[in-house]
Design a protein around this motif. Structure first.
Motif, PDB file in Angstrom:
ATOM      1  N   ARG A 256      -6.581  -0.905  -3.276  1.00 21.02           N
ATOM      2  CA  ARG A 256      -6.207   0.506  -3.404  1.00 21.02           C
ATOM      3  C   ARG A 256      -7.457   1.381  -3.434  1.00 21.02           C
ATOM      4  O   ARG A 256      -7.532   2.446  -2.852  1.00 21.02           O
TER       5      ARG A 256
ATOM      6  N   SER B  47       3.122   1.475  -3.193  1.00 21.45           N
ATOM      7  CA  SER B  47       2.446   1.918  -4.413  1.00 21.45           C
ATOM      8  C   SER B  47       2.140   3.416  -4.331  1.00 21.45           C
ATOM      9  O   SER B  47       2.192   4.124  -5.332  1.00 21.45           O
ATOM     10  N   TYR B  48       1.884   3.902  -3.134  1.00 24.93           N
ATOM     11  CA  TYR B  48       1.659   5.334  -2.956  1.00 24.93           C
ATOM     12  C   TYR B  48       2.930   6.116  -3.283  1.00 24.93           C
ATOM     13  O   TYR B  48       2.911   7.102  -4.028  1.00 24.93           O
ATOM     14  N   THR B  49       4.049   5.632  -2.730  1.00 26.35           N
ATOM     15  CA  THR B  49       5.336   6.309  -2.939  1.00 26.35           C
ATOM     16  C   THR B  49       5.711   6.312  -4.416  1.00 26.35           C
ATOM     17  O   THR B  49       6.100   7.344  -4.979  1.00 26.35           O
TER      18      THR B  49
ATOM     19  N   TRP C 244       0.842  -1.208   0.000  1.00 22.94           N
ATOM     20  CA  TRP C 244       0.000   0.000   0.000  1.00 22.94           C
ATOM     21  C   TRP C 244       0.877   1.257   0.000  1.00 22.94           C
ATOM     22  O   TRP C 244       0.738   2.142  -0.856  1.00 22.94           O
ATOM     23  N   ALA C 245       1.810   1.315   0.967  1.00 29.58           N
ATOM     24  CA  ALA C 245       2.674   2.486   1.088  1.00 29.58           C
ATOM     25  C   ALA C 245       3.652   2.557  -0.089  1.00 29.58           C
ATOM     26  O   ALA C 245       3.985   3.638  -0.570  1.00 29.58           O
TER      27      ALA C 245
ATOM     28  N   VAL D 179       5.887  13.878  -0.184  1.00 30.13           N
ATOM     29  CA  VAL D 179       5.080  12.976   0.652  1.00 30.13           C
ATOM     30  C   VAL D 179       5.466  13.196   2.107  1.00 30.13           C
ATOM     31  O   VAL D 179       6.593  13.600   2.411  1.00 30.13           O
TER      32      VAL D 179
ATOM     33  N   GLU E 155       2.450   8.998   5.531  1.00 25.64           N
ATOM     34  CA  GLU E 155       1.850   8.310   4.390  1.00 25.64           C
ATOM     35  C   GLU E 155       2.737   7.203   3.833  1.00 25.64           C
ATOM     36  O   GLU E 155       2.341   6.467   2.947  1.00 25.64           O
TER      37      GLU E 155
ATOM     38  N   PHE F  85      -3.769   3.911  -8.266  1.00 23.66           N
ATOM     39  CA  PHE F  85      -3.435   5.223  -7.692  1.00 23.66           C
ATOM     40  C   PHE F  85      -3.422   6.291  -8.792  1.00 23.66           C
ATOM     41  O   PHE F  85      -3.892   7.402  -8.600  1.00 23.66           O
TER      42      PHE F  85
ATOM     43  N   LYS G 235       3.400   8.645  -6.390  1.00 21.63           N
ATOM     44  CA  LYS G 235       3.741  10.055  -6.245  1.00 21.63           C
ATOM     45  C   LYS G 235       4.985  10.400  -7.071  1.00 21.63           C
ATOM     46  O   LYS G 235       5.067  11.470  -7.677  1.00 21.63           O
TER      47      LYS G 235
ATOM     48  N   GLN H 274      -1.678  -1.732  -7.871  1.00 23.35           N
ATOM     49  CA  GLN H 274      -1.974  -0.654  -6.926  1.00 23.35           C
ATOM     50  C   GLN H 274      -1.473   0.689  -7.443  1.00 23.35           C
ATOM     51  O   GLN H 274      -2.118   1.718  -7.245  1.00 23.35           O
TER      52      GLN H 274
END
Lengths: 263, 399
Positions: free
Chosen positions: B177, A98-100, A95-96, A213, A217, A135, A103, A131
């Motif tokens: 997600r 794919s966020y990173t 999760w983290a 970020v 997060e 995003f 971004k 993911q």
């Protein structure tokens, strides 16, 4: 065609062993490699570039030593590379992560296609690609083993299924995760490896602030799942001799198969 | 955020080094020291008796999820055929739901698939959420993810299980997600932690060298994909369930992919190193005709055929199917060695198999030392008998 390739540096898991006393991983002396599926993503990107032109940007998240993986990718034909490295990124779940990565990709900006390996051999989750796609709000195709056609608006790809494959038309920009295809990934060229080692090598290092970020997060704090416990799988042999008539022994054997969910 | 050891309080008991999931705790001069691999997860802090490990991080608050109820299973179907793994997951879902005192629900998505709802109820679903639409006929990532997102938003499940198939592993991360939930891949064990009431998800990592138990405390539903063939089917033939029809807001324009063609291929031989079940033969198989027997057994087990160096040198198997030091290293779930003596060079290539069966005339053959189950007997009797009984057993299961 501008392509971003997501890669990961991983320990060569075929060499990872557990310490029989502590149950911990023995990581010392284990070589690190570019994740095998990611090599196929790189090969796919370089092949596409040879036909359609454009630039290839390689993106990875990892410790400073992951620079080696980026140099190798440039050796294979990537134009630029970015290393996301920050203590704050560590301990990230998918999760983290794919966020990173998402971004960072937004920060890179201009792209038509994102390629990644299906899964990394250290985690085997196959989650980060989809993911990241979600995003960024991009369509995705996973388990891709062939790209048939490329236009400015879409690609036609083959996606592997358990019992065959699908031919899928996917609008661009899109994210594809690839599995080994017909072509073996090329070896890096020495001349290009030297390029990657120069002082002005096209490799950038970005930290959390660079991609805007916050620590809440990313990394462990930004993760939704946590590892609570690790342990060694049981490999004790039962060492049982089955007895009786041939059909009786076979019957017992099948019963053992069923008990252990082998059939 | 940081974590550190108060050296004066540390008595060098090593509890923290054992507790660290990341192998980041080192001992130096009889005191614990935190190494580079630390992710500040805090496992060592809980393990320390002397409260010698401190942090400046504030504990994350766990939100109240008491309004999230229900154990859901994504019912995977292709062309109106239900995937067996979905039925297996309903079995596990029943167990989990019972412990939580929740209900089991299945999510069935497709076009003209309502006939499958009854099957899902007969294997444990209290409720079937049914979404039918022509644009949902074939699986497409964004379409199915959108429907699941709508359903999750409307009904707030506590747990969602998805088969770790090519479809499931494509869909689950996309949904996770979208609904803002953590996801654990390819679980082999699932249970409820009785104290916290959360789902404990256990999966292999590092190529199966390590097992890891993972929790998802901070989001709902707690999502996991599960490998096919791991969970047990629990039929509930007399169950009465309800079917809830869901009308999706989705339109075809929102979906970036179009399926041009679905091609079925006869099963091609997989890479031995990735095979789940292997039947191997050695010198005792005698000749190519003997390998025909093994080939029949392999077909009955859904296994790949392999052999020793002798079998390759005699021309009974191609080089790509030779297991051992000079051949391929394999780690299947089940390795059935027939007429294999078990020389060290061969054992080196198959020792990491999860379960090993040895069939050999010689009770002193070294292969028995690494076997879970041994049959001392003539493989020309045992192998055909095993094939026959497996076929019969399969017939029963398929009916």
């Amino acid at each position: 065609m501008n392509i971003i390739v997501l890669i990961k540096q991983v320990p060569n898991t075929s060499e990872v062993k557990l310490d029989p006393k502590t149950g911990n991983l023995i990581r010392e002396g284990v070589e690190t490699i570019i994740n095998p599926d990611d090599l196929h993503a790189l090969e796919t990107a370089v092949t596409l570039k040879e036909t359609y032109g454009g630039t290839i940007t390689v993106l990875t998240m990892g410790p400073p030593q992951a620079m080696d993986a980026l140099s190798e990718a440039i050796g294979m034909g990537a134009d630029k590379a970015i290393l996301l490295s920050d203590r704050a990124f560590s301990g990230a779940d998918t999760w983290a992560t794919s966020y990173t990565l998402g971004k960072a990709i937004q920060h890179i900006g201009d792209y038509d296609l994102i390629l990644a390996g299906r899964q990394a051999i250290d985690g085997d989750t196959a989650q980060v690609g989809p993911q990241v796609a979600d995003f960024l709000g991009l369509p995705q195709v996973t388990y891709v083993f062939d790209i048939e056609a490329v236009t400015t608006d879409y690609v036609v790809v083959k996606r592997r299924l358990e019992d065959g494959y699908e031919r899928i038309q996917c609008s661009l920009p899109a994210l594809l995760t690839v599995i080994p295809g017909a072509k073996h990934p090329r070896y890096p060229l020495v001349s290009r490896l030297l390029l990657a080692c120069r002082e002005k090598a096209p490799i950038k290092i970005w930290n959390a602030a660079d991609i805007r970020v916050t620590t809440a997060e990313i990394g462990l704090d930004g993760s939704l799942t946590q590892v609570i416990r690790t342990f060694a799988p049981k490999f004790e042999r039962q060492g049982e001799f089955l007895e009786g008539s041939t059909s009786g022994m076979v019957q017992n054997l099948i019963a053992r198969f069923k008990e252990n969910k082998l059939i | 955020m940081a974590i550190w050891v108060e050296v004066d309080l540390c008595d060098g008991c090593r509890r923290c080094t054992r507790a660290c999931p990341y192998d980041a705790m080192e001992m130096k001069d009889g005191k614990a020291r935190i190494g580079d691999r630390c992710t500040s997860c805090g496992a060592c802090m809980d393990a320390c008796r002397n409260k010698a490990i401190l942090t400046d991080a504030k504990p994350r608050t766990i939100p109240d999820f008491s309004n999230h109820k229900g154990v859901w299973v994504f019912a995977e179907q292709r062309g109106g055929q239900l995937n067996r793994v979905s039925v297996e997951l309903l079995g596990k879902a029943q167990e989990l739901a019972k412990e939580l005192n929740h209900k089991v629900a299945a999510v069935l998505i497709g076009d003209q698939v309502s006939g499958l709802a009854k099957t899902l109820i007969q294997f444990g679903a209290d409720t079937v959420y049914l979404a039918e639409n022509t644009i949902l006929r074939d699986y497409r990532t964004e379409a199915y993810a959108c429907v699941l997102q709508e359903l999750v938003a409307a009904h707030k499940p506590n747990i969602m299980l998805i088969g770790a198939t090519h479809i499931g592993r494509d869909l689950a991360p996309r949904v996770s997600r979208r609904v803002g939930s953590g996801l654990t891949a390819d679980c082999t064990e699932l249970s409820i932690d009785s104290a916290e009431g959360i789902l404990l998800q256990t999966r292999p990592a590092f190529g199966g060298n390590v097992m890891a138990t993972i929790a998802n405390r901070f989001s709902r539903p707690q999502m996991a994909t599960v490998r096919p063939g791991v969970m047990e089917v629990i039929p509930t033939p007399d169950k009465e369930g309800t079917v809830v029809t869901h009308v999706t807001q989705l339109t075809d324009e929102q979906i970036g992919t179009k399926i041009l063609e679905i091609v079925k291929e006869p099963k091609t031989h997989v890479d031995l190193a990735e095979a789940k079940v292997i039947v191997a033969g050695g010198r005792g198989v005698n000749d190519a005709a003997g390998f025909e027997l093994l080939s029949d057994l392999a077909a009955a087990l859904g296994a790949e055929l392999a052999g020793t160096r002798v079998a390759f040198e005699e021309g009974w198997i191609p080089a790509s199917r030779q297991v051992g030091q000079t051949g391929v290293t394999v780690r299947p779930d089940l390795y059935v060695a027939c007429g294999v003596s078990g020389a060290i060079q061969h054992r080196a290539g198959m020792m990491d198999s999860k379960f090993i069966v040895a069939i050999n005339k010689d009770p002193y053959a070294p292969i028995f030392k690494v076997a879970d189950w041994g049959i001392v007997g003539d493989l020309f009797d045992v192998v055909p008998e095993l094939t026959k009984q497996l076929q019969a057993a399969c017939q029963v299961m398929c009916d």
